[in-house]
Design a protein around this motif. Structure first.
Motif, PDB file in Angstrom:
ATOM      1  N   LYS A  78       0.836  -1.197   0.000  1.00  0.00           N
ATOM      2  CA  LYS A  78       0.000   0.000   0.000  1.00  0.00           C
ATOM      3  C   LYS A  78       0.874   1.252   0.000  1.00  0.00           C
ATOM      4  O   LYS A  78       1.918   1.296   0.663  1.00  0.00           O
ATOM      5  CB  LYS A  78      -0.934   0.023   1.209  1.00  0.00           C
ATOM      6  CG  LYS A  78      -1.991  -1.076   1.153  1.00  0.00           C
ATOM      7  CD  LYS A  78      -3.068  -0.880   2.197  1.00  0.00           C
ATOM      8  CE  LYS A  78      -4.159  -1.948   2.052  1.00  0.00           C
ATOM      9  NZ  LYS A  78      -5.255  -1.757   3.020  1.00  0.00           N
ATOM     10  N   CYS A  80       0.593   5.745  -0.005  1.00  0.00           N
ATOM     11  CA  CYS A  80      -0.261   6.903   0.222  1.00  0.00           C
ATOM     12  C   CYS A  80       0.548   8.163  -0.028  1.00  0.00           C
ATOM     13  O   CYS A  80       1.670   8.292   0.486  1.00  0.00           O
ATOM     14  CB  CYS A  80      -0.822   6.896   1.645  1.00  0.00           C
ATOM     15  SG  CYS A  80      -1.834   8.331   2.056  1.00  0.00           S
ATOM     16  N   LYS A  94      -4.373   7.013  -2.551  1.00  0.00           N
ATOM     17  CA  LYS A  94      -3.882   5.698  -2.133  1.00  0.00           C
ATOM     18  C   LYS A  94      -3.711   4.795  -3.355  1.00  0.00           C
ATOM     19  O   LYS A  94      -4.454   4.893  -4.330  1.00  0.00           O
ATOM     20  CB  LYS A  94      -4.827   5.046  -1.115  1.00  0.00           C
ATOM     21  CG  LYS A  94      -4.762   5.706   0.256  1.00  0.00           C
ATOM     22  CD  LYS A  94      -5.543   4.920   1.302  1.00  0.00           C
ATOM     23  CE  LYS A  94      -5.323   5.512   2.692  1.00  0.00           C
ATOM     24  NZ  LYS A  94      -6.074   4.769   3.733  1.00  0.00           N
ATOM     25  N   SER A  96      -2.885   0.583  -4.074  1.00  0.00           N
ATOM     26  CA  SER A  96      -2.724  -0.722  -3.424  1.00  0.00           C
ATOM     27  C   SER A  96      -2.701  -1.817  -4.474  1.00  0.00           C
ATOM     28  O   SER A  96      -3.269  -1.688  -5.561  1.00  0.00           O
ATOM     29  CB  SER A  96      -3.849  -0.983  -2.419  1.00  0.00           C
ATOM     30  OG  SER A  96      -5.090  -1.016  -3.067  1.00  0.00           O
ATOM     31  N   ILE A 125      -8.753   9.747  -2.541  1.00  0.00           N
ATOM     32  CA  ILE A 125      -9.646   9.386  -1.445  1.00  0.00           C
ATOM     33  C   ILE A 125     -10.422  10.598  -0.944  1.00  0.00           C
ATOM     34  O   ILE A 125     -11.629  10.527  -0.722  1.00  0.00           O
ATOM     35  CB  ILE A 125      -8.859   8.749  -0.284  1.00  0.00           C
ATOM     36  CG1 ILE A 125      -8.035   7.551  -0.787  1.00  0.00           C
ATOM     37  CG2 ILE A 125      -9.792   8.330   0.843  1.00  0.00           C
ATOM     38  CD1 ILE A 125      -8.851   6.417  -1.347  1.00  0.00           C
ATOM     39  N   ASN A 165      -9.464   3.501  12.054  1.00  0.00           N
ATOM     40  CA  ASN A 165      -8.464   2.518  11.661  1.00  0.00           C
ATOM     41  C   ASN A 165      -7.805   2.984  10.369  1.00  0.00           C
ATOM     42  O   ASN A 165      -8.116   4.064   9.856  1.00  0.00           O
ATOM     43  CB  ASN A 165      -9.103   1.121  11.497  1.00  0.00           C
ATOM     44  CG  ASN A 165     -10.273   1.155  10.524  1.00  0.00           C
ATOM     45  OD1 ASN A 165     -10.163   1.611   9.390  1.00  0.00           O
ATOM     46  ND2 ASN A 165     -11.430   0.659  10.991  1.00  0.00           N
ATOM     47  N   GLU A 166      -6.922   2.164   9.856  1.00  0.00           N
ATOM     48  CA  GLU A 166      -6.114   2.565   8.699  1.00  0.00           C
ATOM     49  C   GLU A 166      -6.964   2.834   7.457  1.00  0.00           C
ATOM     50  O   GLU A 166      -6.621   3.671   6.619  1.00  0.00           O
ATOM     51  CB  GLU A 166      -5.080   1.475   8.404  1.00  0.00           C
ATOM     52  CG  GLU A 166      -4.135   1.817   7.272  1.00  0.00           C
ATOM     53  CD  GLU A 166      -4.152   0.773   6.179  1.00  0.00           C
ATOM     54  OE1 GLU A 166      -4.198   1.162   4.993  1.00  0.00           O
ATOM     55  OE2 GLU A 166      -4.143  -0.412   6.521  1.00  0.00           O
ATOM     56  N   ASP A 167      -8.085   2.148   7.341  1.00  0.00           N
ATOM     57  CA  ASP A 167      -8.941   2.333   6.166  1.00  0.00           C
ATOM     58  C   ASP A 167      -9.980   3.432   6.348  1.00  0.00           C
ATOM     59  O   ASP A 167     -10.722   3.740   5.424  1.00  0.00           O
ATOM     60  CB  ASP A 167      -9.658   1.012   5.839  1.00  0.00           C
ATOM     61  CG  ASP A 167      -8.671  -0.062   5.401  1.00  0.00           C
ATOM     62  OD1 ASP A 167      -7.726   0.275   4.664  1.00  0.00           O
ATOM     63  OD2 ASP A 167      -8.846  -1.227   5.819  1.00  0.00           O
ATOM     64  N   ASP A 168     -10.026   4.006   7.555  1.00  0.00           N
ATOM     65  CA  ASP A 168     -10.993   5.071   7.838  1.00  0.00           C
ATOM     66  C   ASP A 168     -10.297   6.412   7.620  1.00  0.00           C
ATOM     67  O   ASP A 168      -9.597   6.910   8.493  1.00  0.00           O
ATOM     68  CB  ASP A 168     -11.488   4.929   9.282  1.00  0.00           C
ATOM     69  CG  ASP A 168     -12.554   5.964   9.627  1.00  0.00           C
ATOM     70  OD1 ASP A 168     -13.013   6.654   8.702  1.00  0.00           O
ATOM     71  OD2 ASP A 168     -12.904   6.083  10.815  1.00  0.00           O
ATOM     72  N   ASP A 169     -10.484   6.987   6.441  1.00  0.00           N
ATOM     73  CA  ASP A 169      -9.761   8.204   6.066  1.00  0.00           C
ATOM     74  C   ASP A 169     -10.528   9.437   6.524  1.00  0.00           C
ATOM     75  O   ASP A 169     -11.323  10.016   5.783  1.00  0.00           O
ATOM     76  CB  ASP A 169      -9.537   8.230   4.551  1.00  0.00           C
ATOM     77  CG  ASP A 169      -8.637   7.094   4.103  1.00  0.00           C
ATOM     78  OD1 ASP A 169      -7.460   7.101   4.482  1.00  0.00           O
ATOM     79  OD2 ASP A 169      -9.129   6.188   3.398  1.00  0.00           O
TER      80      ASP A 169
END
Length: 433
Positions: A78, A80, A94, A96, A125, A165-169
């Motif tokens: 991944k 960013c 991002k 991935s 994003i 968390n990491e996916d919660d931007d």
């Protein structure tokens, strides 16, 4: 590794493809063999292994992308990037590849894909907006928790990742700093090398450089309250950029390097207090209750060196090597200069006077700040003219070599320089000792 006694630069084949339009800067990934170049309304990511395009970030901004920063500490496969644009917004992107080894395959150039596919690899994003004018610089803090952006509107904004968390931007503005009196040209976070628990010196620290000829140092005084703790004054023109010392010596707090339209590069040193004298953070020992007895958070920074004169016009960019400690600079005159720091002798007033005549250090009326350890002098090692022909050079950076021209046993260790110019060329340079 120690710096060499002399160096010369040899151009390596430019990154492909040529961009054919003004390019602003090229930012190496902190750990992977990738470098991101900003130009027009896009970013091209090049592989440092193949010296060719890896992927492209497009269709996110309405005006030129001036700056970019890689988010550190991302999980495998991944990537960013945050981009800063003249459209007054910062974009968070991002990339991935969930397939096993996909990122490494791409990075080493073992596979290729069309530009259309590349464009889809990167996803915009979100856009961070609110500043009133062009964003000139963006920078992640060492942990990636904070992002700093600065603008022509004279402000510095600090954003914090508040996602679950990491996916919660989800990012929120935690500070808007408005003490500069001119465009803010650059922001830079102190590297993690300062995290040695030395009281007030252990928190996140931000530096900002401005058209008002100053650099300001910012720290978090209480939660979500950022304050200016120092103003670095001495430049006689726009301060185009600022960088923290990547690897300080002798457990010292990192120094700061600044460069300017006045054609000088300056080194600044913090006058550190002894541990027993240093005040703790306001919340440090009282569980979040402000300590009204604490002393001021103001800090004293002293200009301890002015590098030898090498440029005839604005210095747009300089870079401090984490490997050798050498400095490279470039700018409007198209010259690349490389400097080396030398250990001083006893720092006597006579030495200082000689250094002043050489343009190495400022006079302090017979007294060198902080004693002999700061009397080190800088030597101009080499100059390379017309680095991009008749074009201005906008950016220079040290980065690791991974290309086939580097011996396999030293790949990822040897350093090269990369310059980015108005001609749209991203040019790597071999540093020959």
């Amino acid at each position: 590794m120690p710096p060499p006694d002399s160096v010369k630069l040899a151009p390596l084949p430019p990154f492909k493809p040529d961009l054919y339009e003004r390019a602003w800067q090229s930012i190496p990934h902190p750990t992977l063999p990738l470098i991101a170049t900003t130009h027009q309304k896009k970013v091209t990511v090049f592989s440092l292994s193949t010296l060719s395009a890896h992927s492209t970030l497009t269709n996110g901004h309405e005006r030129s992308v001036r700056s970019a920063t890689w988010r550190p500490n991302m999980p495998p496969h991944k990537l960013c990037i945050v981009t800063g644009s003249f459209d007054s917004s910062a974009g968070l992107w991002k990339w991935s590849d969930a397939s096993a080894g996909g990122l490494e395959v791409e990075v080493t150039g073992s596979s290729s894909s069309s530009s259309d596919e590349d464009a889809k690899d990167w996803e915009l994003i979100l856009l961070l907006d609110g500043q009133d004018s062009e964003i000139k610089s963006v920078c992640f803090s060492p942990t990636g928790q904070f992002l700093a952006t600065c603008s022509r509107d004279k402000s510095v904004w600090i954003w914090e990742d508040v996602g679950a968390n990491e996916d919660d931007d989800e990012w929120e503005t935690v500070a808007v700093l408005t003490e500069h009196e001119g465009d803010v040209k650059a922001v830079a976070w102190c590297p993690e090398t300062n995290r040695t628990g030395r009281g007030r010196y252990s928190s996140d620290v931000l530096a900002s450089a401005s058209y008002d000829n100053t650099v300001r140092i910012w720290r978090e005084e209480t939660e979500q309250e950022w304050v200016c703790v120092a103003v670095l004054e001495g430049h006689e023109g726009t301060v185009w950029g600022v960088q923290w010392e990547p690897k300080p010596k002798d457990d010292k707090f990192p120094r700061i390097m600044t460069w300017s339209a006045d054609r000088t590069i300056r080194i600044w040193t913090l006058k550190e207090e002894e541990e027993e004298d240093a005040p703790q953070h306001a919340w440090g020992s009282l569980g979040g209750i402000p300590n009204t007895m604490r002393r001021s958070l103001k800090e004293e920074w002293v200009c301890t060196a002015v590098l030898p004169t090498a440029h005839t016009r604005d210095i747009y960019s300089a870079s401090w090597s984490p490997g050798t400690g050498m400095v490279a600079s470039t700018g409007s005159d198209g010259v690349i200069a490389v400097y080396r720091e030398e250990e001083g002798t006893n720092g006597s007033p006579d030495d200082e006077a000689a250094a002043e005549l050489d343009g190495d250090v400022p006079m302090t009326n017979g007294h060198i700040e902080n004693g002999p350890q700061d009397s080190r002098k800088w030597k101009l090692m080499s100059t390379t003219a017309n680095a991009h022909g008749p074009y201005e050079v906008n950016h220079i950076t040290w980065c690791k070599r991974y290309d086939s021209g580097c011996p396999p046993e030293t790949r990822g260790v040897d350093e090269m320089l990369v310059t980015t110019g108005d001609d749209g060329i991203v040019r790597p340079w071999q540093v020959i000792s």
